[in-house]
Enzyme design. Structure first.
Site: not given
Ligand code: TAP
Length: 482
Positions: A173, A249, A283, A380
């Site tokens: 997803k 991650e 990240c 963050e």
């Molecule tokens: P999240 O809000 O956590 O969303 C990540 C994914 O999870 C999205 O596909 C989201 O769907 C889904 N999601 C949201 N609520 C969920 C639930 N209750 N159950 C299952 N899946 C759910 O993160 P983001 O804002 O997209 O990304 C930013 C974060 O990612 C930052 O904290 C960043 O540091 C981290 N990140 C970490 C890495 C590594 S390698 N450590 C790399 C890239 C990013 P929706 O899109 O519909 O909300």
């Protein structure tokens, strides 16, 4: 008319070859066998007996025109560039980053793991003379994968490549904000001949589709990249459902440490890249910069000039370094952090406002005089906002750098390699960059200590996330105990 068919029965040649061949011998244009426009053919002659062997189509200038047109269209489509444009359109990242980080990284990751596919093997392990034993690394099964919006293609590749190389099947997803390139890649996978059901891409909301993946009773493993907050939900629902295996991650608040013997200009450039690459939506973003007190003033001056010199604007313009933040939600979130920094009494040294009047652009922002307990030092921000602080000796630098719930990445800038290795050993961080920042390599593991995650992606290490290890004991001569 149909194109000619070439048919031959090897029965007539003698020797070891038997059986018939029959295939279209038309012109192969645009992935199809077609008859030539004028229907002309060339007769082939068997050089062994001088008799006719069959016919193939004979192209004329008209057919050449058609073939050249097809080749030109395919060339102009330049699917890599199209994917990059789609990524920038959906995410707002600059086309430069989309092409040379996201698309290039996507291709490199797939290629790298394709090389692993025939190198997944266990070990033979000595036990005793009465037993022969070995391990097998078997695919886990159906893998659920949930990815964020900051590197839609990159995260897609990091997830699917090791899972496919180890023989799993996938339900993935993408983020609800940035699904376009994942959908496009799914179509390309079909075109490339992926068997049915191996790669399934499901767009939708995290709270619905994502939650259904993490709690599904027939998914054997879930791999998640995203925020620490949602990571906790994933872990809980995996535990509450079928105890599926989990890798996470998560977020970061990564430090850069600039020692007084660093090459200052290079350290300034890397530290700037550390925070504003991908608009700070990385990240591993180097969002806390600690500078030795002896060079603090000079560093801050140069760092400020560097950030001011980077062009913010249209992500499709070739000279733009920083485009808009990916969404209004993110824009508001980041502006909220900037307000909290001001309210808490930190000094707003640079930026702090929207760039321009429309879209979600934010000026590169520097805070100084930030206390360790302020929100902008601890949480963050995921935007182009950095705090710069002083330290006076190596021990203090290590203590400040480790003073965080996260442990994803860190940077060290010094010309003294012994100091670099000593400090690197003391940092609680999954990645340490020495004299560079934000340079991820597909061959090296990436992931976090502490609340930055569980497990590692990339490199050989990621393969462990997608296999079960089976120990096989073969009794050679032991008699039954009873
Ligand atoms: P999240 O809000 O956590 O969303 C990540 C994914 O999870 C999205 O596909 C989201 O769907 C889904 N999601 C949201 N609520 C969920 C639930 N209750 N159950 C299952 N899946 C759910 O993160 P983001 O804002 O997209 O990304 C930013 C974060 O990612 C930052 O904290 C960043 O540091 C981290 N990140 C970490 C890495 C590594 S390698 N450590 C790399 C890239 C990013 P929706 O899109 O519909 O909300």
């Amino acid at each position: 008319m149909a194109p000619p068919t070439f048919e031959f029965d090897f029965q007539t040649t003698g020797g070891n070859f038997t059986g018939k061949v029959a295939f279209s011998a038309g012109l192969f244009i645009n992935n199809e066998f077609v008859e030539s426009v004028e229907g002309s053919t060339v007769e082939l002659v068997n050089p062994t007996d001088g008799k006719p062997l069959g016919h193939v189509s004979a192209a004329t200038d008209k057919d050449i025109d058609i073939a050249v047109k097809a080749a030109r269209e395919a060339f102009e489509q330049r699917w890599g560039t199209k994917l990059a444009a789609l990524e920038s359109l959906n995410n707002g990242k600059t086309v430069f980053v989309s092409r040379f980080v996201d698309v290039q990284g996507f291709v490199n990751t797939l290629r790298y793991y394709a090389g692993w596919a025939d190198k997944i093997h266990g070990k033979t392990i000595e036990v005793n003379d009465a037993k022969f034993a070995y391990t097998r690394h078997e695919p886990i099964g159906v893998v659920g994968q949930i990815i964020p919006w900051n590197f839609p293609l990159g995260m897609f590749a990091w997830k699917i490549s090791p899972a496919l190389a180890t023989g799993n099947t996938i339900v993935i997803k993408p983020s609800e904000w940035t699904p376009l390139t994942a959908i496009r890649v799914a179509a390309l996978a079909k075109e490339a001949g992926f068997p049915k059901g191996v790669l399934n891409v499901v767009t939708g909301l995290g709270s619905v589709a994502g939650a259904a993946i993490s709690s599904h009773m027939d998914i054997d493993k879930v791999a998640f990249t995203g925020s620490t907050l949602v990571g906790r939900h994933i872990l809980k629902s995996a535990a509450a459902s079928n105890l599926k295996k989990v890798t996470l991650e998560l977020g970061g608040k990564s430090p850069s440490i600039i020692f007084d013997d660093a090459d200052l200009d290079k350290a300034v450039s890397w530290a700037a890249f550390g925070i504003v690459f991908n608009h700070g939506q990385t990240c591993s973003a180097g969002s806390r910069v600690y500078v030795h007190e002896k060079i603090y003033d000079e560093f801050l001056l140069k760092f400020t000039e560097k950030l001011k010199s980077l062009k913010v604007g249209n992500p499709f313009a070739p000279d733009t370094f920083q485009g808009p933040q990916a969404s209004e939600t993110q824009f508001k979130r980041i502006m909220g952090y900037i307000e909290s920094g001001k309210k808490d009494g930190a000094t707003l040294h640079l930026g702090g406002s929207q760039h321009g009047t429309e879209g979600f652009f934010i000026e590169p922002t520097i805070f100084t005089d930030v206390k360790p307990d302020m929100k902008i030092m601890r949480e963050e921000i995921f935007g182009p906002v950095v705090v710069v602080a002083k330290f006076s000796n190596d021990e203090e630098a290590v203590r400040l750098a480790n003073d965080t719930l996260y442990g994803l990445a860190a940077g060290i800038f010094t010309k003294d390699i012994s100091r670099a290795i000593d400090v690197s050993n003391k940092l609680k961080s999954g990645t340490v960059w020495i004299n560079e920042f934000n340079k991820v390599e597909v061959t090296l593991p990436f992931g976090g200590y502490k609340q930055s995650g569980i497990g590692r992606e990339l490199g050989e290490y990621a393969l462990q996330n997608y296999t079960e290890v089976k120990a096989v004991h073969i009794n050679l001569s032991a008699t039954p105990p009873i």
